[in-house]
Write a protein that holds these residues in place. Structure first.
Motif, PDB file in Angstrom:
ATOM      1  N   GLU A   1     -52.535 -43.765  27.854  1.00 45.45           N
ATOM      2  CA  GLU A   1     -53.911 -43.266  27.893  1.00 45.45           C
ATOM      3  C   GLU A   1     -53.942 -41.749  28.026  1.00 45.45           C
ATOM      4  O   GLU A   1     -54.742 -41.070  27.385  1.00 45.45           O
ATOM      5  N   GLN A   2     -53.059 -41.213  28.884  1.00 46.52           N
ATOM      6  CA  GLN A   2     -52.993 -39.763  29.049  1.00 46.52           C
ATOM      7  C   GLN A   2     -52.536 -39.095  27.753  1.00 46.52           C
ATOM      8  O   GLN A   2     -53.037 -38.037  27.383  1.00 46.52           O
ATOM      9  N   LEU A   3     -51.574 -39.711  27.069  1.00 44.94           N
ATOM     10  CA  LEU A   3     -51.104 -39.155  25.798  1.00 44.94           C
ATOM     11  C   LEU A   3     -52.223 -39.117  24.763  1.00 44.94           C
ATOM     12  O   LEU A   3     -52.351 -38.142  24.010  1.00 44.94           O
ATOM     13  N   ASP A   4     -53.056 -40.170  24.719  1.00 49.96           N
ATOM     14  CA  ASP A   4     -54.179 -40.187  23.772  1.00 49.96           C
ATOM     15  C   ASP A   4     -55.160 -39.053  24.062  1.00 49.96           C
ATOM     16  O   ASP A   4     -55.623 -38.371  23.146  1.00 49.96           O
ATOM     17  N   LEU A   5     -55.486 -38.844  25.345  1.00 49.04           N
ATOM     18  CA  LEU A   5     -56.384 -37.748  25.721  1.00 49.04           C
ATOM     19  C   LEU A   5     -55.773 -36.397  25.369  1.00 49.04           C
ATOM     20  O   LEU A   5     -56.446 -35.503  24.838  1.00 49.04           O
ATOM     21  N   GLN A   6     -54.495 -36.266  25.669  1.00 48.64           N
ATOM     22  CA  GLN A   6     -53.800 -35.009  25.380  1.00 48.64           C
ATOM     23  C   GLN A   6     -53.794 -34.742  23.878  1.00 48.64           C
ATOM     24  O   GLN A   6     -54.086 -33.630  23.433  1.00 48.64           O
ATOM     25  N   ARG A   7     -53.474 -35.749  23.089  1.00 49.18           N
ATOM     26  CA  ARG A   7     -53.401 -35.570  21.633  1.00 49.18           C
ATOM     27  C   ARG A   7     -54.761 -35.187  21.045  1.00 49.18           C
ATOM     28  O   ARG A   7     -54.832 -34.367  20.133  1.00 49.18           O
ATOM     29  N   ALA A   8     -55.831 -35.798  21.538  1.00 49.69           N
ATOM     30  CA  ALA A   8     -57.170 -35.466  21.023  1.00 49.69           C
ATOM     31  C   ALA A   8     -57.487 -33.991  21.267  1.00 49.69           C
ATOM     32  O   ALA A   8     -57.978 -33.292  20.371  1.00 49.69           O
ATOM     33  N   GLY A   9     -57.207 -33.512  22.464  1.00 49.08           N
ATOM     34  CA  GLY A   9     -57.442 -32.102  22.772  1.00 49.08           C
ATOM     35  C   GLY A   9     -56.520 -31.187  21.997  1.00 49.08           C
ATOM     36  O   GLY A   9     -56.930 -30.132  21.499  1.00 49.08           O
ATOM     37  N   MET A  10     -55.263 -31.601  21.878  1.00 49.38           N
ATOM     38  CA  MET A  10     -54.296 -30.770  21.167  1.00 49.38           C
ATOM     39  C   MET A  10     -54.592 -30.689  19.677  1.00 49.38           C
ATOM     40  O   MET A  10     -54.383 -29.646  19.064  1.00 49.38           O
ATOM     41  N   ALA A  11     -55.075 -31.793  19.082  1.00 51.08           N
ATOM     42  CA  ALA A  11     -55.387 -31.778  17.653  1.00 51.08           C
ATOM     43  C   ALA A  11     -56.414 -30.694  17.345  1.00 51.08           C
ATOM     44  O   ALA A  11     -56.279 -29.959  16.369  1.00 51.08           O
ATOM     45  N   LYS A  12     -57.407 -30.572  18.205  1.00 51.83           N
ATOM     46  CA  LYS A  12     -58.445 -29.555  17.997  1.00 51.83           C
ATOM     47  C   LYS A  12     -57.869 -28.147  18.125  1.00 51.83           C
ATOM     48  O   LYS A  12     -58.100 -27.284  17.277  1.00 51.83           O
ATOM     49  N   VAL A  13     -57.088 -27.923  19.181  1.00 50.05           N
ATOM     50  CA  VAL A  13     -56.512 -26.596  19.403  1.00 50.05           C
ATOM     51  C   VAL A  13     -55.504 -26.248  18.315  1.00 50.05           C
ATOM     52  O   VAL A  13     -55.492 -25.127  17.800  1.00 50.05           O
ATOM     53  N   CYS A  14     -54.663 -27.219  17.945  1.00 50.79           N
ATOM     54  CA  CYS A  14     -53.656 -26.956  16.907  1.00 50.79           C
ATOM     55  C   CYS A  14     -54.302 -26.574  15.581  1.00 50.79           C
ATOM     56  O   CYS A  14     -53.802 -25.699  14.876  1.00 50.79           O
ATOM     57  N   SER A  15     -55.427 -27.214  15.257  1.00 48.33           N
ATOM     58  CA  SER A  15     -56.085 -26.914  13.981  1.00 48.33           C
ATOM     59  C   SER A  15     -56.594 -25.482  13.935  1.00 48.33           C
ATOM     60  O   SER A  15     -56.841 -24.938  12.858  1.00 48.33           O
ATOM     61  N   GLN A  16     -56.731 -24.844  15.097  1.00 46.32           N
ATOM     62  CA  GLN A  16     -57.222 -23.470  15.180  1.00 46.32           C
ATOM     63  C   GLN A  16     -56.094 -22.471  15.460  1.00 46.32           C
ATOM     64  O   GLN A  16     -56.357 -21.292  15.644  1.00 46.32           O
ATOM     65  N   SER A  17     -54.855 -22.955  15.500  1.00 51.19           N
ATOM     66  CA  SER A  17     -53.721 -22.113  15.896  1.00 51.19           C
ATOM     67  C   SER A  17     -52.809 -21.811  14.720  1.00 51.19           C
ATOM     68  O   SER A  17     -52.597 -22.653  13.857  1.00 51.19           O
TER      69      SER A  17
END
Length: 167
Positions: free
Chosen positions: A19-35
């Motif tokens: 569950e923590q990995l899913d939350l982390q991935r959702a947040g990271m996907a957004k940040v990565c797309s802007q990085s």
């Protein structure tokens, strides 16, 4: 908020729950797309490194971006990374150099960490608990390359103009 993400008694990060990995991935996907650059370092003692960047997240980045997987030797944090190789997915380069920290001279690491400390110490606002990066500050002007999609650094603009004149 991922909840409890503490450390083991040896100082290593605890593995995240699914569950923590899913939350982390959702947040990271957004940040990565802007990085333009993403560096991953997550490792868990005695186990393969957790995969935290999926191929879909990498494909969501702008072509020309770079991902450095510093955990590649223990399985990697990035889907598709390969130990000892550079791999390209959707125009994004994934760097999989094993033991990257071991390739950096000690003094270079010390100098870099000292520079980062002094930069943060200079611009840290204790009252607000944030960095105050004023665009008009001489140091900030020298550090910032782009703002709002425009090249604002004078030296970089001049270098681009020089390159354009060669074309």
């Amino acid at each position: 908020d991922l909840g409890d993400t503490g450390q083991t008694q040896d100082g290593y990060a605890k593995a995240l729950t699914p569950e923590q990995l899913d939350l982390q991935r959702a947040g990271m996907a957004k940040v990565c797309s802007q990085s333009d650059v993403v560096i991953t370092t997550a490792q868990v003692f005695g186990r393969p490194a957790p995969q935290i960047l999926t191929a879909a997240m990498v494909r969501g980045m702008t072509p020309g971006s770079v991902v450095v997987d510093m955990a590649v030797a223990s399985g990697g944090n990035v889907e598709g990374s390969e130990c000892g190789k550079e791999v390209t997915i959707g125009g994004v380069t994934i760097v999989g150099i094993a033991n990257l920290p071991g390739r950096t001279p000690v003094h270079a690491s010390q100098m870099y960490s000292n520079n980062l400390y002094n930069f943060i110490d200079t611009f840290w606002n204790d009252d607000a608990g944030t960095l105050h990066l004023a665009a008009e500050d001489e140091i900030i002007r020298g550090c910032v390359i782009t703002r709002d999609g425009n090249v604002v650094n004078e030296k970089i603009r001049a270098a681009i103009a020089d390159l354009d004149s060669l074309a």
